[in-house]
Design an enzyme around this catalytic site. Structure first.
Site, PDB file in Angstrom:
ATOM      1  N   LYS A  34       0.898  -1.207  -0.003  1.00 56.60           N
ATOM      2  CA  LYS A  34      -0.003  -0.241  -0.146  1.00 56.60           C
ATOM      3  C   LYS A  34       0.948   1.400  -0.052  1.00 56.60           C
ATOM      4  CE  LYS A  34      -0.944   0.590   4.984  1.00 56.60           C
ATOM      5  NZ  LYS A  34      -2.072   1.092   5.624  1.00 56.60           N
ATOM      6  N   GLY A  40       8.457  -2.560   4.069  1.00 53.51           N
ATOM      7  CA  GLY A  40       7.529  -2.798   5.292  1.00 53.51           C
ATOM      8  C   GLY A  40       8.263  -2.149   6.386  1.00 53.51           C
ATOM      9  N   GLY A 180       7.289   1.743  28.455  1.00 53.54           N
ATOM     10  CA  GLY A 180       7.735   0.441  28.170  1.00 53.54           C
ATOM     11  C   GLY A 180       9.051   0.322  27.913  1.00 53.54           C
ATOM     12  N   GLY A 185      11.611   0.856  23.233  1.00 53.57           N
ATOM     13  CA  GLY A 185      12.013   1.726  24.484  1.00 53.57           C
ATOM     14  C   GLY A 185      13.273   1.908  24.508  1.00 53.57           C
ATOM     15  N   HIS A 321      13.484 -11.641  11.217  1.00 55.43           N
ATOM     16  CA  HIS A 321      14.265 -12.806  10.572  1.00 55.43           C
ATOM     17  C   HIS A 321      13.067 -13.804  11.024  1.00 55.43           C
ATOM     18  CE1 HIS A 321      15.741 -11.755  14.665  1.00 55.43           C
ATOM     19  NE2 HIS A 321      15.663 -12.905  15.021  1.00 55.43           N
ATOM     20  N   HIS A 444      41.545 -15.615  18.814  1.00 55.29           N
ATOM     21  CA  HIS A 444      42.255 -14.874  19.868  1.00 55.29           C
ATOM     22  C   HIS A 444      42.649 -13.591  19.211  1.00 55.29           C
ATOM     23  CE1 HIS A 444      43.725 -13.496  23.710  1.00 55.29           C
ATOM     24  NE2 HIS A 444      44.976 -13.231  22.863  1.00 55.29           N
TER      25      HIS A 444
HETATM   26  P1  FAD Z   1       5.774  -5.346   7.996  1.00 56.79           P
HETATM   27  O1  FAD Z   1       7.580  -5.137   8.077  1.00 56.79           O
HETATM   28  O2  FAD Z   1       5.080  -4.659   8.985  1.00 56.79           O
HETATM   29  O3  FAD Z   1       5.053  -5.347   6.682  1.00 56.79           O
HETATM   30  C1  FAD Z   1       3.983  -5.275   6.244  1.00 56.79           C
HETATM   31  C2  FAD Z   1       3.771  -4.460   5.174  1.00 56.79           C
HETATM   32  O4  FAD Z   1       2.452  -4.734   4.698  1.00 56.79           O
HETATM   33  C3  FAD Z   1       3.683  -2.983   5.159  1.00 56.79           C
HETATM   34  O5  FAD Z   1       4.637  -2.276   4.050  1.00 56.79           O
HETATM   35  C4  FAD Z   1       2.260  -2.499   5.056  1.00 56.79           C
HETATM   36  O6  FAD Z   1       2.104  -1.157   4.325  1.00 56.79           O
HETATM   37  C5  FAD Z   1       1.847  -3.750   4.012  1.00 56.79           C
HETATM   38  N1  FAD Z   1       0.369  -3.778   4.120  1.00 56.79           N
HETATM   39  C6  FAD Z   1      -0.481  -3.948   5.142  1.00 56.79           C
HETATM   40  N2  FAD Z   1      -1.781  -4.179   4.933  1.00 56.79           N
HETATM   41  C7  FAD Z   1      -1.785  -4.071   3.438  1.00 56.79           C
HETATM   42  C8  FAD Z   1      -2.850  -4.265   2.661  1.00 56.79           C
HETATM   43  N3  FAD Z   1      -3.959  -4.455   2.914  1.00 56.79           N
HETATM   44  N4  FAD Z   1      -2.314  -4.073   1.219  1.00 56.79           N
HETATM   45  C9  FAD Z   1      -1.117  -3.668   0.900  1.00 56.79           C
HETATM   46  N5  FAD Z   1      -0.280  -3.864   1.653  1.00 56.79           N
HETATM   47  C10 FAD Z   1      -0.560  -3.833   3.054  1.00 56.79           C
HETATM   48  N6  FAD Z   1      12.856  -6.954  13.972  1.00 56.79           N
HETATM   49  C11 FAD Z   1      14.081  -7.348  14.081  1.00 56.79           C
HETATM   50  O7  FAD Z   1      14.108  -8.541  13.715  1.00 56.79           O
HETATM   51  N7  FAD Z   1      15.129  -6.780  14.189  1.00 56.79           N
HETATM   52  C12 FAD Z   1      15.443  -5.394  14.684  1.00 56.79           C
HETATM   53  O8  FAD Z   1      16.370  -4.897  14.677  1.00 56.79           O
HETATM   54  C13 FAD Z   1      13.834  -4.722  14.629  1.00 56.79           C
HETATM   55  N8  FAD Z   1      14.111  -3.562  14.844  1.00 56.79           N
HETATM   56  C14 FAD Z   1      12.793  -2.816  14.822  1.00 56.79           C
HETATM   57  C15 FAD Z   1      12.886  -1.457  15.282  1.00 56.79           C
HETATM   58  C16 FAD Z   1      11.391  -0.857  15.008  1.00 56.79           C
HETATM   59  C17 FAD Z   1      11.514   0.869  15.586  1.00 56.79           C
HETATM   60  C18 FAD Z   1      10.275  -1.651  15.093  1.00 56.79           C
HETATM   61  C19 FAD Z   1       8.972  -0.837  14.903  1.00 56.79           C
HETATM   62  C20 FAD Z   1      10.391  -2.803  14.670  1.00 56.79           C
HETATM   63  C21 FAD Z   1      11.478  -3.466  14.537  1.00 56.79           C
HETATM   64  N9  FAD Z   1      11.587  -4.845  14.221  1.00 56.79           N
HETATM   65  C22 FAD Z   1      12.833  -5.407  14.359  1.00 56.79           C
HETATM   66  C23 FAD Z   1      10.389  -5.454  14.094  1.00 56.79           C
HETATM   67  C24 FAD Z   1      10.225  -5.929  12.644  1.00 56.79           C
HETATM   68  O9  FAD Z   1      10.164  -4.548  11.789  1.00 56.79           O
HETATM   69  C25 FAD Z   1       8.940  -6.734  12.105  1.00 56.79           C
HETATM   70  O10 FAD Z   1       9.018  -7.785  13.049  1.00 56.79           O
HETATM   71  C26 FAD Z   1       8.975  -6.946  10.856  1.00 56.79           C
HETATM   72  O11 FAD Z   1       8.844  -5.890   9.806  1.00 56.79           O
HETATM   73  C27 FAD Z   1       7.806  -7.550  10.340  1.00 56.79           C
HETATM   74  O12 FAD Z   1       7.652  -8.036   8.881  1.00 56.79           O
HETATM   75  P2  FAD Z   1       6.273  -8.285   8.175  1.00 56.79           P
HETATM   76  O13 FAD Z   1       6.761  -8.706   6.951  1.00 56.79           O
HETATM   77  O14 FAD Z   1       5.590  -9.210   9.118  1.00 56.79           O
HETATM   78  O15 FAD Z   1       5.672  -7.076   8.389  1.00 56.79           O
HETATM   79  P1  NAD Z   2       8.084  -5.219  23.812  1.00 56.71           P
HETATM   80  O1  NAD Z   2       7.045  -5.993  23.923  1.00 56.71           O
HETATM   81  O2  NAD Z   2       9.331  -5.215  23.477  1.00 56.71           O
HETATM   82  O3  NAD Z   2       8.077  -4.201  24.978  1.00 56.71           O
HETATM   83  C1  NAD Z   2       6.788  -3.525  25.420  1.00 56.71           C
HETATM   84  C2  NAD Z   2       7.319  -3.133  27.119  1.00 56.71           C
HETATM   85  O4  NAD Z   2       6.198  -2.433  27.420  1.00 56.71           O
HETATM   86  C3  NAD Z   2       7.216  -4.523  27.743  1.00 56.71           C
HETATM   87  O5  NAD Z   2       8.430  -4.374  28.664  1.00 56.71           O
HETATM   88  C4  NAD Z   2       5.984  -4.320  28.554  1.00 56.71           C
HETATM   89  O6  NAD Z   2       5.938  -5.107  29.784  1.00 56.71           O
HETATM   90  C5  NAD Z   2       5.654  -2.883  28.617  1.00 56.71           C
HETATM   91  N1  NAD Z   2       4.406  -2.468  28.863  1.00 56.71           N
HETATM   92  C6  NAD Z   2       3.305  -2.881  28.631  1.00 56.71           C
HETATM   93  N2  NAD Z   2       2.144  -2.201  28.757  1.00 56.71           N
HETATM   94  C7  NAD Z   2       2.620  -1.334  29.747  1.00 56.71           C
HETATM   95  C8  NAD Z   2       2.154  -0.169  30.405  1.00 56.71           C
HETATM   96  N3  NAD Z   2       0.980  -0.140  30.461  1.00 56.71           N
HETATM   97  N4  NAD Z   2       2.777   0.601  31.102  1.00 56.71           N
HETATM   98  C9  NAD Z   2       4.297   0.594  31.027  1.00 56.71           C
HETATM   99  N5  NAD Z   2       5.011  -0.637  30.262  1.00 56.71           N
HETATM  100  C10 NAD Z   2       4.195  -1.217  29.580  1.00 56.71           C
HETATM  101  O7  NAD Z   2       7.409  -4.171  22.435  1.00 56.71           O
HETATM  102  P2  NAD Z   2       8.308  -2.702  21.817  1.00 56.71           P
HETATM  103  O8  NAD Z   2       9.524  -2.452  22.346  1.00 56.71           O
HETATM  104  O9  NAD Z   2       7.101  -1.703  21.468  1.00 56.71           O
HETATM  105  O10 NAD Z   2       8.540  -3.454  20.178  1.00 56.71           O
HETATM  106  C11 NAD Z   2       7.498  -4.065  19.623  1.00 56.71           C
HETATM  107  C12 NAD Z   2       7.730  -5.053  18.676  1.00 56.71           C
HETATM  108  O11 NAD Z   2       8.921  -4.758  17.785  1.00 56.71           O
HETATM  109  C13 NAD Z   2       8.468  -6.159  19.683  1.00 56.71           C
HETATM  110  O12 NAD Z   2       7.597  -7.378  19.595  1.00 56.71           O
HETATM  111  C14 NAD Z   2       9.779  -6.519  19.218  1.00 56.71           C
HETATM  112  O13 NAD Z   2      10.133  -7.749  18.941  1.00 56.71           O
HETATM  113  C15 NAD Z   2       9.889  -5.800  17.634  1.00 56.71           C
HETATM  114  N6  NAD Z   2      11.247  -4.923  17.821  1.00 56.71           N
HETATM  115  C16 NAD Z   2      12.253  -5.728  17.742  1.00 56.71           C
HETATM  116  C17 NAD Z   2      13.496  -5.106  17.664  1.00 56.71           C
HETATM  117  C18 NAD Z   2      14.640  -6.162  17.666  1.00 56.71           C
HETATM  118  O14 NAD Z   2      14.724  -7.168  17.580  1.00 56.71           O
HETATM  119  N7  NAD Z   2      16.031  -5.509  18.083  1.00 56.71           N
HETATM  120  C19 NAD Z   2      13.645  -3.774  17.763  1.00 56.71           C
HETATM  121  C20 NAD Z   2      12.356  -3.048  17.885  1.00 56.71           C
HETATM  122  C21 NAD Z   2      11.162  -3.701  17.918  1.00 56.71           C
END
Ligand code: FAD
Ligand code: NAD
Length: 466
Positions: A34, A40, A180, A185, A321, A444
């Site tokens: 979209k 994504g 969080g 966070g 991943h 090492h």
């Molecule tokens: P998404 O990446 O969310 O992609 C879904 C796509 O579908 C989007 O582009 C959306 O626009 C599209 N879409 C939705 N509905 C429709 C529709 N009806 N028609 C057309 N398109 C549509 N994970 C890690 O493993 N390592 C990290 O370091 C990491 N860091 C992160 C940091 C942040 C700030 C955030 C927010 C997330 C992070 N994540 C990380 C989590 C990771 O981004 C997600 O787990 C991952 O992107 C999920 O992949 P996905 O393909 O399921 O969905």
């Molecule tokens: P998260 O689940 O990692 O952390 C959310 C935190 O918020 C938890 O510790 C939870 O206990 C706390 N929380 C929930 N409700 C609360 C409340 N009412 N008050 C205070 N604390 C509260 O979620 P996130 O950090 O928002 O990340 C979202 C997703 O994105 C995660 O599932 C994560 O796997 C993915 N992500 C992954 C990476 C990475 O792999 N390095 C980086 C960023 C995001």
């Protein structure tokens, strides 16, 4: 009407990888996204931009705190140029999403820009600049997730923000309140702490990164406290109010007393929710669970047999991943193969510094399951490599079965743990014992020597360098 073997809805790491694997297996494939750019959440507003800012802010912190000790004098003041920092991040994102365009072309995958919406189980309407319809024998839903919030919080995207806005701020917050203490966070909190913001993390549970091994939480908490983060655990946030440029967050502490925090920005990072808006899943007979996830069986097949779902929109860890593995899994399933994913061996990483990385069972999970285990732990500070780079925080901990010595979990915090965890994943995929790891040569001086030493400690309590 164009007709496909497979249509993929969503181009995140789940969707685009699934599309590539389908094309590799000889299926005529389309992908629907979209937004204007592919990739994504992960590439646009997730993994990649957050790591770009973590890297930039890390360089800044090194420059102001550590260069002098390394014998590097910089005349004049070292300053943050936030506009350039955010601009560089965006350039990295643009280059990376552009790479996905290239991969789609290379694999002859048709890309449709627009919202994909089911008409029935084999027809999808795509509303972009114009509305068209395509036919697909199989569809893979990979629509990902969006930030979730709390019912009483109004995200205004200016001062009360999610990770998406935190990746493109135009000023450094004076005081960033983070609700969080999970992955987002702490990663984004560390970015702004390094850039000079006061950062307060308010966490509901009794420790930060509460789903990881408790030892990791404790060590990261120690390091963050040293860096002057305020960390308030066991706090239940009950209101977030904006007054001009001020944001006031009220919470109940462990004793049930009301405490109040005042800052200029509030990052809400309490998890993400599966995203299915506009998909019209019901029209295809696809069931959605009470938690908003697409319901799937062990083959990631939905209640409509020719439709599969992967990544953040289904159960399991929300990790790029994990989504990629599922993308490959579904493509191979559709092609009639018998793929396999071991969900226990999907590593989890927090890209703070020190990095935190984990695979397999935590001590808490082993205790709960009543499994007899032994622990081998080795501190990073005992390594020559750590002292050379002054990255002395952290440890590697190996949990092994008490009787068989099989490695059941590896938990590490320290420099480059994100890369080092791969060794543990490989070892556990091959069902290595702690002794197996301890008998393998580790170069090492490297940080990986801590893995060998922890394995030695787990085998016979005979680490060499402590
Ligand atoms: P998404 O990446 O969310 O992609 C879904 C796509 O579908 C989007 O582009 C959306 O626009 C599209 N879409 C939705 N509905 C429709 C529709 N009806 N028609 C057309 N398109 C549509 N994970 C890690 O493993 N390592 C990290 O370091 C990491 N860091 C992160 C940091 C942040 C700030 C955030 C927010 C997330 C992070 N994540 C990380 C989590 C990771 O981004 C997600 O787990 C991952 O992107 C999920 O992949 P996905 O393909 O399921 O969905
Ligand atoms: P998260 O689940 O990692 O952390 C959310 C935190 O918020 C938890 O510790 C939870 O206990 C706390 N929380 C929930 N409700 C609360 C409340 N009412 N008050 C205070 N604390 C509260 O979620 P996130 O950090 O928002 O990340 C979202 C997703 O994105 C995660 O599932 C994560 O796997 C993915 N992500 C992954 C990476 C990475 O792999 N390095 C980086 C960023 C995001």
């Amino acid at each position: 009407m164009n007709s496909y073997d497979v249509a993929v809805i969503g181009s995140g790491p789940g969707g685009y990888v699934a599309a590539i694997r389908c094309a590799q297996l000889g299926m005529k494939t389309a992908i629907i996204e979209k937004y204007a750019t592919l990739g994504g959440t992960c590439l646009n507003v997730g993994c990649i931009p957050s790591k770009a800012l973590l890297d930039s802010s890390h360089h800044y912190e090194d420059a102001i705190k550590h260069f002098e000790e390394h014998g590097i004098d910089i005349p004049g003041e070292i300053k943050v140029n936030l506009k350039q920092m955010i601009g560089r991040k965006q350039a990295v994102v643009d280059q990376t999403t552009g790479g996905i365009d290239f991969l789609m072309k290379k694999n002859k995958i048709d890309v449709y820009q627009g919202l994909g919406s089911f008409k029935d189980a084999t027809h999808i309407s795509i509303s972009g600049k114009e509305t068209i319809e395509i036919e697909a024998k199989n569809t893979i839903i990979a629509t990902g997730s969006k930030p979730s919030s709390l019912p009483f919080i109004s995200i205004d995207k200016e001062r009360v923000i999610t990770s998406t806005e935190a990746l493109k701020l135009t000023e450094i917050p004076k005081h960033l309140i983070v609700i969080g203490g999970g992955v987002i966070g702490l990663e984004l909190g560390q970015v702004y702490r390094r850039l000079g913001s006061e950062v307060t993390v308010i966490e509901y549970m009794d420790r930060i990164i509460p789903t990881m091994d408790a030892g990791l939480s404790k060590e990261l908490n120690k390091v963050f406290k040293k860096a002057k983060f305020s960390i308030e655990v066991s706090h239940k946030v009950k209101s977030v109010e904006r007054k001009g440029n001020e944001v006031i967050v009220k919470a109940d502490n462990k004793k049930g007393e009301e405490v109040s925090f005042s800052g200029d920005y509030c990052l809400v990072s309490v998890g993400r929710r599966p995203y299915t808006d506009g998909l019209n899943a019901e029209a295809a007979g696809v069931k959605i669970t009470d938690r908003g996830q697409i319901e799937v069986n062990n083959h990631l097949q939905t209640s409509a047999g020719n439709i599969y779902a992967i990544g953040d929109v289904v159960k399991g860890a929300m990790l790029a991943h994990k989504a990629e593995e599922e993308g490959v899994f579904v493509a191979e399933t559709i092609a009639g193969q018998k793929p396999h994913i071991d969900y226990n061996l999907i590593p989890g990483v927090v890209y703070t510094w020190p990095e935190v990385a984990s695979v397999g069972k935590t001590e808490e999970a082993l205790k709960e399951a009543g499994i007899d285990y032994k622990v081998g732990q080795f501190p990073m500070r005992a390594l020559g490599r750590s002292r050379a780079s002054m990255d002395i925080d952290g440890f590697v901990k190996i949990l092994a079965d008490k009787k068989t010595d099989e490695v059941l979990g590896v938990h590490m915090i320290g420099a480059r743990a994100a890369d080092m965890i791969a060794e543990a994943v490989v070892a556990m995929e091959f069902r290595a014992s702690a002794e197996d790891i301890s008998r393998m040569s580790h170069a090492h001086p490297t940080f990986t020597e801590a893995i060998k030493e922890a394995a030695l400690a787990a085998t016979e309590d005979r680490a060499l360098h402590i």
